[in-house]
Enzyme design. Structure first.
Site, PDB file in Angstrom:
ATOM      1  N   CYS A  76       0.842  -1.195   0.000  1.00  0.00           N
ATOM      2  CA  CYS A  76       0.000   0.000   0.000  1.00  0.00           C
ATOM      3  C   CYS A  76       0.878   1.246   0.000  1.00  0.00           C
ATOM      4  O   CYS A  76       1.826   1.354   0.772  1.00  0.00           O
ATOM      5  CB  CYS A  76      -0.948  -0.040   1.202  1.00  0.00           C
ATOM      6  N   GLU A  77       0.588   2.167  -0.908  1.00  0.00           N
ATOM      7  CA  GLU A  77       1.482   3.319  -1.060  1.00  0.00           C
ATOM      8  C   GLU A  77       1.308   4.353   0.042  1.00  0.00           C
ATOM      9  O   GLU A  77       2.114   5.273   0.158  1.00  0.00           O
ATOM     10  CB  GLU A  77       1.311   3.950  -2.441  1.00  0.00           C
ATOM     11  N   HIS A  78       0.273   4.221   0.855  1.00  0.00           N
ATOM     12  CA  HIS A  78       0.090   5.179   1.942  1.00  0.00           C
ATOM     13  C   HIS A  78       0.893   4.829   3.190  1.00  0.00           C
ATOM     14  O   HIS A  78       1.270   5.702   3.949  1.00  0.00           O
ATOM     15  CB  HIS A  78      -1.398   5.282   2.306  1.00  0.00           C
ATOM     16  N   HIS A  79       1.092   3.530   3.421  1.00  0.00           N
ATOM     17  CA  HIS A  79       1.806   3.096   4.634  1.00  0.00           C
ATOM     18  C   HIS A  79       3.017   2.223   4.342  1.00  0.00           C
ATOM     19  O   HIS A  79       3.719   1.831   5.268  1.00  0.00           O
ATOM     20  CB  HIS A  79       0.853   2.309   5.544  1.00  0.00           C
ATOM     21  N   GLN A 117      -5.299  -0.478  -4.024  1.00  0.00           N
ATOM     22  CA  GLN A 117      -6.029  -1.621  -4.581  1.00  0.00           C
ATOM     23  C   GLN A 117      -6.954  -1.225  -5.727  1.00  0.00           C
ATOM     24  O   GLN A 117      -7.036  -1.905  -6.748  1.00  0.00           O
ATOM     25  CB  GLN A 117      -6.822  -2.329  -3.471  1.00  0.00           C
ATOM     26  N   HIS A 145      -5.502  -5.820   4.000  1.00  0.00           N
ATOM     27  CA  HIS A 145      -4.504  -4.754   4.109  1.00  0.00           C
ATOM     28  C   HIS A 145      -3.931  -4.744   5.521  1.00  0.00           C
ATOM     29  O   HIS A 145      -4.669  -4.517   6.483  1.00  0.00           O
ATOM     30  CB  HIS A 145      -5.149  -3.389   3.833  1.00  0.00           C
ATOM     31  N   CYS A 147      -2.177  -2.540   6.838  1.00  0.00           N
ATOM     32  CA  CYS A 147      -2.285  -1.214   7.456  1.00  0.00           C
ATOM     33  C   CYS A 147      -3.650  -1.036   8.120  1.00  0.00           C
ATOM     34  O   CYS A 147      -3.837  -0.137   8.945  1.00  0.00           O
ATOM     35  CB  CYS A 147      -2.017  -0.101   6.439  1.00  0.00           C
TER      36      CYS A 147
HETATM   37 ZN    ZN Z   1      -2.380   1.625   3.828  1.00  0.00          ZN
END
Ligand code: ZN
Length: 185
Positions: A76-79, A117, A145, A147
């Site tokens: 995941c590119e956010h976390h 995703q 996920h 995260c």
């Molecule tokens: Zn994430």
């Protein structure tokens, strides 16, 4: 191309940031180990779906093709935490099909990079539309996920489901129904 030195420096800083002693035995090789691991889990950044989808075969009858339960691991590119699960793909050819393993390879191209995703789902569908030019395609992704399950709301086992439909799968509910039946059986 992955810059191993930069990743090593970053991991060292990160470990220092959380208050670790980067010189202790167990952590000594960690920055280098992570750099080499990143080379592998982000190798989709150097690849394109065209490499896998451009070699097609002609068919005389256009029967629906369903490939389900393609396991994938992404980040995941956010976390920068893993999300992983299954991809199911169906397409209705228009005179051309592709080797079945190439669909799994296409999933890898988009999974092995920082990702979200929803975007991965549409990228897979659009790559198949662009290179295979079928009458339509449907892609479903089911994923957990970390995260979401390891931190934050902490809901272990919860699945995020995303879908993309193109062409005849967008307009024909019977085809969608068929897809769901094949995936669920
Ligand atoms: Zn994430």
């Amino acid at each position: 191309m992955v810059d191993l030195k930069k990743i090593e420096q970053a991991v060292t800083l990160l470990l220092e940031g959380i208050g670790e002693d980067v010189n202790r035995e167990g952590l000594k090789d960690t920055p280098n180990r992570i750099a080499r691991m990143y080379e592998e889990i982000y190798k989709g950044m150097d690849e394109e779906a065209a490499e896998h989808l451009s070699k097609t075969f002609s068919v005389t009858s256009n029967e629906i093709v369903v490939v389900k339960d393609i396991t994938f691991y992404s980040t995941c590119e956010h976390h920068l935490m893993p999300f992983y699960g299954k991809v199911h793909i169906a397409y209705l050819p228009d005179g051309k099909v592709v080797g079945l393993s190439k669909l799994a390879r296409t999933v890898e191209v988009y999974a092995r990079r920082p990702q979200i995703q929803e975007q991965m789902t549409t990228q897979i569908a659009e790559a198949i539309m662009e290179h295979l030019k079928p009458q339509g395609v449907m892609v479903m992704v089911e994923a957990e996920h970390l995260c979401m399950t390891m931190r934050g709301v902490e809901k272990p086992g919860s699945q995020t489901v995303t879908m993309a439909t193109r062409g005849c799968f967008q307009t024909d509910p019977k085809l969608q129904q068929y897809f769901f039946e094949m995936v669920r059986r």
